[in-house]
Write a protein that holds these residues in place. Structure first.
Motif, PDB file in Angstrom:
ATOM      1  N   ASP A  13      -4.607   5.060  -0.976  1.00  0.00           N
ATOM      2  CA  ASP A  13      -5.909   4.590  -0.768  1.00  0.00           C
ATOM      3  C   ASP A  13      -6.274   3.561  -2.327  1.00  0.00           C
ATOM      4  O   ASP A  13      -7.346   2.866  -2.221  1.00  0.00           O
ATOM      5  CB  ASP A  13      -6.872   5.670  -1.088  1.00  0.00           C
ATOM      6  CG  ASP A  13      -7.066   6.316   0.335  1.00  0.00           C
ATOM      7  OD1 ASP A  13      -7.726   5.768   1.414  1.00  0.00           O
ATOM      8  OD2 ASP A  13      -6.128   7.396   0.594  1.00  0.00           O
ATOM      9  N   THR A  37       0.776  -1.340   0.060  1.00  0.00           N
ATOM     10  CA  THR A  37      -0.027  -0.001   0.046  1.00  0.00           C
ATOM     11  C   THR A  37       0.661   1.294   0.092  1.00  0.00           C
ATOM     12  O   THR A  37       0.430   2.460   0.341  1.00  0.00           O
ATOM     13  CB  THR A  37      -0.880  -0.179   1.176  1.00  0.00           C
ATOM     14  OG1 THR A  37      -0.337  -0.424   2.380  1.00  0.00           O
ATOM     15  CG2 THR A  37      -2.264  -1.013   0.834  1.00  0.00           C
ATOM     16  N   ARG A  78     -10.737   0.571   6.963  1.00  0.00           N
ATOM     17  CA  ARG A  78     -10.959   0.296   5.629  1.00  0.00           C
ATOM     18  C   ARG A  78     -10.300  -0.742   4.896  1.00  0.00           C
ATOM     19  O   ARG A  78     -10.670  -1.531   3.986  1.00  0.00           O
ATOM     20  CB  ARG A  78     -10.446   1.830   4.791  1.00  0.00           C
ATOM     21  CG  ARG A  78     -11.634   2.626   5.037  1.00  0.00           C
ATOM     22  CD  ARG A  78     -11.490   3.929   4.157  1.00  0.00           C
ATOM     23  NE  ARG A  78     -10.292   4.739   4.680  1.00  0.00           N
ATOM     24  CZ  ARG A  78      -9.454   5.103   4.011  1.00  0.00           C
ATOM     25  NH1 ARG A  78      -9.292   5.232   2.999  1.00  0.00           N
ATOM     26  NH2 ARG A  78      -8.386   5.869   4.775  1.00  0.00           N
ATOM     27  N   CYS A  79      -8.891  -1.237   5.273  1.00  0.00           N
ATOM     28  CA  CYS A  79      -8.338  -2.451   5.090  1.00  0.00           C
ATOM     29  C   CYS A  79      -9.090  -3.577   5.365  1.00  0.00           C
ATOM     30  O   CYS A  79      -9.101  -4.651   4.595  1.00  0.00           O
ATOM     31  CB  CYS A  79      -6.806  -2.420   5.541  1.00  0.00           C
ATOM     32  SG  CYS A  79      -5.884  -1.131   4.770  1.00  0.00           S
ATOM     33  N   PHE A 116      -0.445   5.983   2.981  1.00  0.00           N
ATOM     34  CA  PHE A 116      -0.939   5.050   2.589  1.00  0.00           C
ATOM     35  C   PHE A 116      -1.622   5.141   1.395  1.00  0.00           C
ATOM     36  O   PHE A 116      -2.102   6.399   1.095  1.00  0.00           O
ATOM     37  CB  PHE A 116      -2.131   4.742   3.651  1.00  0.00           C
ATOM     38  CG  PHE A 116      -3.091   3.465   3.166  1.00  0.00           C
ATOM     39  CD1 PHE A 116      -2.616   2.376   3.481  1.00  0.00           C
ATOM     40  CD2 PHE A 116      -4.184   4.053   2.586  1.00  0.00           C
ATOM     41  CE1 PHE A 116      -3.670   1.278   3.014  1.00  0.00           C
ATOM     42  CE2 PHE A 116      -5.186   2.774   2.434  1.00  0.00           C
ATOM     43  CZ  PHE A 116      -4.849   1.746   2.666  1.00  0.00           C
ATOM     44  N   LEU A 165      -7.161  -0.084  -2.353  1.00  0.00           N
ATOM     45  CA  LEU A 165      -8.233  -0.790  -1.957  1.00  0.00           C
ATOM     46  C   LEU A 165      -9.122  -1.636  -2.742  1.00  0.00           C
ATOM     47  O   LEU A 165      -9.478  -2.746  -2.527  1.00  0.00           O
ATOM     48  CB  LEU A 165      -9.031   0.277  -0.925  1.00  0.00           C
ATOM     49  CG  LEU A 165      -8.248   0.695   0.253  1.00  0.00           C
ATOM     50  CD1 LEU A 165      -9.267   1.869   1.073  1.00  0.00           C
ATOM     51  CD2 LEU A 165      -8.015  -0.416   1.486  1.00  0.00           C
ATOM     52  N   GLU A 183      -6.014   5.439  11.052  1.00  0.00           N
ATOM     53  CA  GLU A 183      -6.631   6.278  10.032  1.00  0.00           C
ATOM     54  C   GLU A 183      -7.243   5.330   8.897  1.00  0.00           C
ATOM     55  O   GLU A 183      -8.324   5.749   8.293  1.00  0.00           O
ATOM     56  CB  GLU A 183      -5.860   7.349   9.080  1.00  0.00           C
ATOM     57  CG  GLU A 183      -4.695   7.967  10.073  1.00  0.00           C
ATOM     58  CD  GLU A 183      -3.621   7.043  10.307  1.00  0.00           C
ATOM     59  OE1 GLU A 183      -3.207   6.581  11.411  1.00  0.00           O
ATOM     60  OE2 GLU A 183      -2.810   6.650   9.447  1.00  0.00           O
ATOM     61  N   ASN A 184      -6.600   3.958   8.693  1.00  0.00           N
ATOM     62  CA  ASN A 184      -7.332   3.299   7.462  1.00  0.00           C
ATOM     63  C   ASN A 184      -7.172   1.848   7.658  1.00  0.00           C
ATOM     64  O   ASN A 184      -7.638   1.039   6.805  1.00  0.00           O
ATOM     65  CB  ASN A 184      -6.072   3.536   6.436  1.00  0.00           C
ATOM     66  CG  ASN A 184      -4.670   3.356   6.834  1.00  0.00           C
ATOM     67  OD1 ASN A 184      -4.239   2.412   7.206  1.00  0.00           O
ATOM     68  ND2 ASN A 184      -3.827   4.457   6.347  1.00  0.00           N
TER      69      ASN A 184
END
Ligand code: DX5
Ligand code: ZN
Length: 221
Positions: free
Chosen positions: A147, A135, A182-183, A145, A150, A178-179
């Motif tokens: 995005d 990523t 979502r991962c 990261f 994804l 922060e992510n």
């Protein structure tokens, strides 16, 4: 949900202590092996991995960012690494090398750079225990990261599910609070985190928080 702190963000002169700092919390220790050719950075190699194995009970997850993985990867497995990951972009004979890693008793991982489509790994999935989707561009810790990876992660999950394979999906690079949710929603189940763990005041607590967030996102999804 498994968390693998990356030693790239740790103090290289105190690796055993840095491993200890996450020993009760982490599932793996991620070791970034870079040769200054496949990536423009140089870190550690087999001698350091061998030494580290004597000083930690955590299994080592060796991520080889090197030009000649076919030549070197089996040695990491023979030394006792729990998992050895090679890059698809670097391997000349990925099937043979992945089989050699498994034959030496480690889990076999295959890594893809951000620009490499997941479909390029389709014919290899039955040879791997873990697919690593980078990523960030490999080479350095502390990068933001990407995005854009994804959607690829979702395609990887669908590909693995569609074939009824037990392949773990790992994300590596810029992963943090922060992510990570979502991962996890997109299908990742093994999370490498360097800066997010070792820049924290309490690395073990940082691992716990990452795990809680990943777990919650997976439960909700
Ligand atoms: C990058 C390495 C990563 C890196 C992650 O090439 O493969 O493992 O150390 O570090 P952070 O989490 O700081 O991006
Ligand atoms: Zn890595």
């Amino acid at each position: 949900m498994q968390i693998a702190p990356s030693m790239l963000a740790a103090d290289f002169a105190r690796l055993a202590d840095e491993a200890d700092a996450v020993a009760g919390a982490a599932d793996w220790l991620h070791v970034d092996v870079m040769d200054g050719h496949f990536v423009p950075n140089l870190t550690v190699g087999l001698p350091v991995v061998e030494s580290l194995l004597k000083h930690t009970s955590l299994p080592l997850d060796c991520h080889l960012m090197i030009e000649a993985p076919d030549r070197w990867a089996p040695g990491y497995a023979e030394a006792g690494a729990g998992s050895v990951t090679i890059h698809l972009e670097a391997a000349q004979a990925p099937i043979r090398t992945l089989r050699n890693i498994r034959a030496a008793g480690a889990r076999a991982g295959l890594a893809l750079n951000p620009a490499t489509p997941v479909e390029a790994s389709a014919e290899l999935l039955h040879e791997v225990d873990m697919l690593l989707l980078m990523t960030v561009e490999p080479g350095f810790g502390g990068q933001p990261f990407l995005d854009g990876v994804l959607p690829k992660l979702r395609r990887a999950r669908d590909l693995v599910k569609g074939r009824d394979l037990a392949v773990w999906l790992q994300v590596d690079g810029g992963v943090g609070e922060e992510n990570i949710a979502r991962c996890a929603e997109a299908g990742a189940n093994v999370f490498v985190a360097g800066s997010a763990v070792y820049a924290a005041d309490d690395p073990a607590r940082a691992v716990q928080r990452l795990r809680e967030q990943a777990q919650r996102a997976a439960d909700e999804g």
